[in-house]
Enzyme design. Structure first.
Site, PDB file in Angstrom:
ATOM      1  CG  MET A 339      47.656 -68.078 -48.676  1.00  0.00           C
ATOM      2  SD  MET A 339      47.368 -66.567 -47.455  1.00  0.00           S
ATOM      3  CE  MET A 339      47.072 -64.913 -48.278  1.00  0.00           C
ATOM      4  CG  ASP A 358      41.893 -76.920 -55.372  1.00  0.00           C
ATOM      5  OD1 ASP A 358      42.659 -77.651 -55.918  1.00  0.00           O
ATOM      6  OD2 ASP A 358      42.368 -76.160 -54.604  1.00  0.00           O
ATOM      7  CD  GLU A 417      53.908 -66.749 -55.044  1.00  0.00           C
ATOM      8  OE1 GLU A 417      54.220 -65.740 -55.221  1.00  0.00           O
ATOM      9  OE2 GLU A 417      52.746 -66.987 -55.189  1.00  0.00           O
ATOM     10  CE  LYS A 422      51.013 -67.422 -58.139  1.00  0.00           C
ATOM     11  NZ  LYS A 422      49.697 -67.542 -57.572  1.00  0.00           N
ATOM     12  CG  HIS A 465      50.881 -60.226 -51.592  1.00  0.00           C
ATOM     13  ND1 HIS A 465      52.103 -60.050 -51.032  1.00  0.00           N
ATOM     14  CD2 HIS A 465      50.884 -61.494 -51.035  1.00  0.00           C
ATOM     15  CE1 HIS A 465      52.504 -60.802 -50.290  1.00  0.00           C
ATOM     16  NE2 HIS A 465      51.818 -61.704 -50.137  1.00  0.00           N
ATOM     17  CG  ASN A 468      48.297 -67.287 -43.494  1.00  0.00           C
ATOM     18  OD1 ASN A 468      47.158 -67.104 -43.294  1.00  0.00           O
ATOM     19  ND2 ASN A 468      49.445 -68.269 -43.017  1.00  0.00           N
ATOM     20  CG  ASN A 515      56.764 -61.215 -49.378  1.00  0.00           C
ATOM     21  OD1 ASN A 515      57.012 -61.322 -48.219  1.00  0.00           O
ATOM     22  ND2 ASN A 515      56.185 -61.609 -50.026  1.00  0.00           N
TER      23      ASN A 515
END
Length: 592
Positions: A339, A358, A417, A422, A465, A468, A515
């Site tokens: 993503m 990262d 996730e 987070k 959000h 993908n 979702n």
């Protein structure tokens, strides 16, 4: 030169004398952001063209879009007028009236030329096709196409007849059947336009080409256009060849639509059947077919969907959308996974500078590789020049620590996730960027309100959000938490629009909107699988029903890990009724 000011009632058209028998007909519809071919506009154009046909001093006419602020040549016909028509006879007559007006343009004694900058769609492209020549600007805003099938209809002002006669059947059908516009470069390669020039040179080159035509053969002047392969010409010229072309086109349509949309099949009939007829008879066929389609329920529903999308795309005129953090071009992106790489590529293509972070150097390399591969694909498709690719890649920098982020106007978190991870990352990073920077979490199901619980400035955090693959999926969910300030919600929506997405504001509830709906769909498919139905059979039946993708195909696209994680998150918050079938977990364990 005739003064058309006394002829027009809408003041949409004006005539500029460019000298030496060349005039420029400027279209600027008052009170509208874009130029539209309304019934009134077409009526005025008819009167103008009838008058210009009598002017012996006119040697060449350049049609010019006057909407500088919106980068629009002509956006097409007025969709609301089409939406209101409910009678087949009226719809057919409207198409004939448009064909008649463009026929006057086509038969004008003077050389006619369309100078295209910005959106040239639907009726705008049909007007350009009615001209003898076309020049297009090398601008990212220039898009030329016939998107009518996306509204459940077909081109009705001559597009299905003039385009094949200009560039051939096999080059025309993909443009008409998909409705996707092309940029100026591709239009030039197809022979759809005769010159491709830089925007600042558009008028000069249009006048030069018009003068060249006048001095040469006048209306009979034909510039050098891309040649079609001889085999293509033979197939299109002979009835057996057209039978084969029709067969392959219909097969492709059935695969794409499952037979749920009548417009593409009618478009094939209009294009191929009209190709062997005279232009007059081809236009009669086109008007008949478009008249039948305009009153269909598919057309009305697709127009409603289009208008809704446009409302979301444009957004409101909320002054808070112009806050500095919504307009600056530097974005911090946390997480270089699938993503993260997709979002980075999108940001770069839309003009943003990206600093990618990262904790692992290998992850960063993989993220950069994904970005590079996405641009290489565009280069191969001739949608991006090699130099442009290099320039875009130069706008991304990377980091393993928190240095170099202070100038970022927005932060997009796209890490694993897991709520605690987070929370920790956002808490650490909110002090790294400027005090008014926008914070976004690309979570698919986790609570934004809970993420805010440990932040010093929770009002800055908004869920953003993406889906993908990022470059293809148009929707973005915007999720305010309980403490999110309104101006930051508006800023997030503005950012999404700058990326060419459709932002939909949803509540901070388990699974948000997409979702939560999708989980029920996928769960039921998995239960059917456990009951003995084959995944391919389930996918096939649901696609036959009208779904664009089968549930198992979708799981493959999203990833078993993501699907399972979202399912577990929904179970934790909504209870046993959302328990995902155990087969998904078993497949994940076996790495299927």
């Amino acid at each position: 030169m005739i003064d058309i000011g006394s002829l027009t009632k809408t003041e949409a058209w004006s005539l500029v004398d460019e000298g030496e028998g060349v005039a420029r007909l400027v279209f600027d519809l008052p009170g509208e952001k874009v130029n539209k071919l309304t019934a009134a506009v077409l009526a005025d154009l008819k009167e103008i063209l009838q008058a210009l046909a009598k002017d012996s001093s006119l040697k060449a006419l350049i049609v010019w879009g006057g909407k500088k602020e919106s980068d629009t040549f002509i956006a097409g016909a007025d969709i609301n007028e089409i939406r209101r028509i409910s009678d087949v006879k009226e719809a057919t007559e409207k198409a004939k009236q448009g064909q008649e007006v463009l026929g006057l343009l086509s038969s004008l004694p003077a050389v006619t030329l369309a100078a295209i900058h910005g959106n040239c769609l639907g009726g705008g492209t049909e007007l350009a096709l009615a001209c003898d020549l076309r020049v297009a600007s090398l601008s990212g805003a220039t898009k030329i196409g016939l998107p009518e099938v996306q509204l459940g209809i077909i081109p009705g002002f001559g597009g299905t007849q003039r385009l094949p006669r200009l560039i051939g059947l096999q080059r025309s059908l993909p443009l008409i059947l998909t409705g996707r516009p092309v940029d100026a470069r591709k239009a030039g390669r197809l022979g759809l336009v005769d010159r491709v020039v830089y925007p600042g040179l558009l008028l000069r080159e249009a006048k030069a080409l018009a003068a060249e035509a006048v001095k040469s053969a006048g209306k009979q002047f034909r510039p050098r256009r891309p040649r079609r392969p001889w085999m293509q010409k033979i197939m299109e010229a002979l009835p057996p060849g057209r039978v084969l072309i029709r067969k392959f086109a219909v097969k492709s349509i059935q695969k794409q639509t499952g037979g749920h949309y009548p417009a593409p099949l009618r478009a094939v009939n209009a294009v191929i059947d009209g190709y062997s007829r005279s232009l007059k008879n081809g236009l009669a066929l086109e008007s008949k077919l478009v008249g039948e389609l305009i009153v269909s329920p598919q057309c009305k529903h697709l127009i409603d969907l289009f208008l809704t999308r446009e409302t979301v795309r444009r957004g409101s005129d909320d002054p808070r959308a112009s806050l500095p953090f919504a307009d600056e071009s530097r974005v911090a992106l946390l997480g270089a996974g699938v993503m993260g790489g997709g979002i980075a590529a999108l940001l770069l293509r839309k003009g943003f500078r990206v600093r990618l972070k990262d904790v692992d150097a290998k992850a960063i390399q993989l993220g950069l590789k994904k970005v590079e591969e996405s641009f290489s694909t565009l280069v191969k498709k001739n949608r991006l020049a090699g130099t442009e690719k290099a320039n875009l890649l130069s706008r991304v920098t990377t980091s393993l620590d928190n240095n170099g982020f202070v100038r970022s106007s927005a932060v997009i978190e796209a890490i694993i996730e897991k709520m605690e991870v987070k929370k920790a990352v956002l808490k650490e990073f909110e002090s790294v960027v400027s005090p008014d920077a926008l914070l976004c979490s690309n979570t698919s199901a986790l609570s934004i309100t809970e993420m805010q619980s440990e932040l010093s400035y929770p009002e800055r955090l908004v869920g953003l959000h993406f889906f993908n693959p990022v470059h293809r999926m148009p929707l973005v969910e915007v999720i305010p938490g309980e403490k999110t300030a309104d101006e930051y919600v508006v800023a997030a929506e503005t950012l999404a629009r700058k990326l060419g997405k459709l932002p939909v504001r949803v509540r901070d509830r388990p699974g948000f909107l997409v979702n939560r709906l999708l989980a029920c769909y996928l769960n039921e498919a998995a239960h059917l699988f456990m009951e003995g139905f084959a995944p391919m059979s389930i996918d096939r039946e649901l696609k036959k029903f009208g779904m664009p993708m089968g549930p198992f195909e979708l799981i493959d696209e999203v990833g078993l890990d993501v699907a399972s994680k979202v399912g577990e998150t929904l179970k934790e918050t909504l209870g046993d009724r959302m328990t995902p079938p155990t087969v998904l977990a078993r497949l994940l364990e076996q790495k299927c």
